[in-house]
Design a protein around this motif. Structure first.
Motif, mmCIF file in Angstrom:
data_model
loop_
_atom_site.group_PDB
_atom_site.id
_atom_site.type_symbol
_atom_site.label_atom_id
_atom_site.label_comp_id
_atom_site.label_asym_id
_atom_site.label_seq_id
_atom_site.Cartn_x
_atom_site.Cartn_y
_atom_site.Cartn_z
ATOM 1 N N UNK A 1 0.720 -1.132 -0.022
ATOM 2 C CA UNK A 1 -0.045 0.078 -0.051
ATOM 3 C C UNK A 1 0.734 1.252 -0.010
ATOM 4 N N UNK A 2 2.010 1.356 0.944
ATOM 5 C CA UNK A 2 2.800 2.322 0.686
ATOM 6 C C UNK A 2 3.530 2.718 -0.750
ATOM 7 N N UNK A 26 -11.918 9.824 -0.017
ATOM 8 C CA UNK A 26 -11.570 9.356 -1.226
ATOM 9 C C UNK A 26 -10.422 8.270 -1.030
ATOM 10 N N UNK A 27 -9.141 8.735 -0.643
ATOM 11 C CA UNK A 27 -8.049 7.905 -0.468
ATOM 12 C C UNK A 27 -8.338 6.721 0.545
ATOM 13 N N UNK A 28 -8.974 6.946 1.455
ATOM 14 C CA UNK A 28 -9.257 5.826 2.564
ATOM 15 C C UNK A 28 -10.006 4.705 1.860
ATOM 16 N N UNK A 29 -11.115 5.079 1.097
ATOM 17 C CA UNK A 29 -11.862 4.221 0.444
ATOM 18 C C UNK A 29 -10.944 3.320 -0.696
ATOM 19 N N UNK A 30 -10.097 4.015 -1.342
ATOM 20 C CA UNK A 30 -9.205 3.287 -2.233
ATOM 21 C C UNK A 30 -8.441 2.495 -1.553
ATOM 22 N N UNK A 74 -5.350 6.288 9.884
ATOM 23 C CA UNK A 74 -4.177 6.728 10.326
ATOM 24 C C UNK A 74 -3.037 6.842 9.009
ATOM 25 N N UNK A 75 -3.195 5.691 8.408
ATOM 26 C CA UNK A 75 -2.289 5.962 6.943
ATOM 27 C C UNK A 75 -2.779 6.932 6.264
#
Length: 234
Positions: free
Chosen positions: A107-108, A157-161, A177-178
């Motif tokens: 993910x990173x 939006x980023x959290x959903x992806x 948190x990420x």
């Protein structure tokens, strides 16, 4: 009449299989393209006036006149004056880019490649506009204050992806948190670039200066996300 020559057709099994092609999404229709052009015209007129007269000294009705639209049209596209500077399509594009990264990628790494991949190719007027907007956010307290709400939307939006990639829920603690760490890193990287790479003093050097600052911003963002991916080894 000559007899037509017949040729035997290969069986269905003997035909080589064709790789499946990704489904092409239809482009925006005429109505949507007109909306995009109007939005761009309003934003460009506003940024020009903000540069010439200052953000606080530029009322919305003057922006409307410069863009050749009504004041109500400006508010239809941008509910508040701050939104002219703060809203764009990058969040949705970034989320889509994350979804398209290889599944075996961490993910990173996906976040890093998606963000840098979007900002790196930007060129010309697009780069200049982005840098002008970011510089205004850095300079104008009202924009910095309103940016907090925008970051919340970006985080959604980023959290959903990211949740889709990891099989977690969007409101999962680790996901939130990420995403918060990534957004904070992006903000500080952009502000660092704006503080250390000033705009060119002359018109002749504008294009070169814009490219230099944009490249510096991309490099700073890449460094910030790399730092996160390595566990912040200070």
């Amino acid at each position: 009449m000559p007899k037509a020559t017949t040729t035997s057709q290969p069986s269905q099994q003997s035909q080589p299989s064709q790789p499946s092609q990704p489904e092409r999404r239809p482009g925006p229709g005429l109505r949507e393209r007109k909306k995009i052009k109007t939005r761009q015209a309003i934003r460009r007129a506003a940024l020009r006036l903000f540069t010439e007269q200052g953000y606080d000294a530029t009322p919305v009705d003057r922006i409307a006149a410069a863009a050749d639209v009504s004041t109500s049209t400006v508010f239809r596209y941008f509910p508040a004056k701050e939104d002219i500077v703060l809203t764009d399509e990058y969040d949705a594009l970034m989320a889509e880019a994350i979804r398209e990264r290889p599944r075996d990628e961490t993910p990173a790494a996906s976040l890093r490649h998606a963000v840098v991949g979007l900002l790196g190719p930007a060129a010309g007027a697009e780069r200049e506009e982005l840098l002008a907007r970011l510089a205004l956010v850095r300079q104008v307290p009202a924009l910095r204050a309103r940016m907090s709400g925008g970051l919340a939307d970006s985080g959604t939006l980023l959290g959903e992806a990211l949740a889709e990639r990891t099989g977690r829920a969007p409101d999962d603690f680790e996901v939130r948190v990420a995403v918060g760490a990534v957004l904070g890193a992006l903000r500080e990287a952009v502000f660092h670039c704006l503080d250390h790479h000033r705009p060119p003093a002359t018109t002749a050097s504008t294009a070169k200066g814009t490219a230099t600052r944009a490249d510096a911003m991309t490099t700073a963002i890449d460094r910030a996300l790399d730092l996160l991916s390595r566990g912040i080894p200070l």
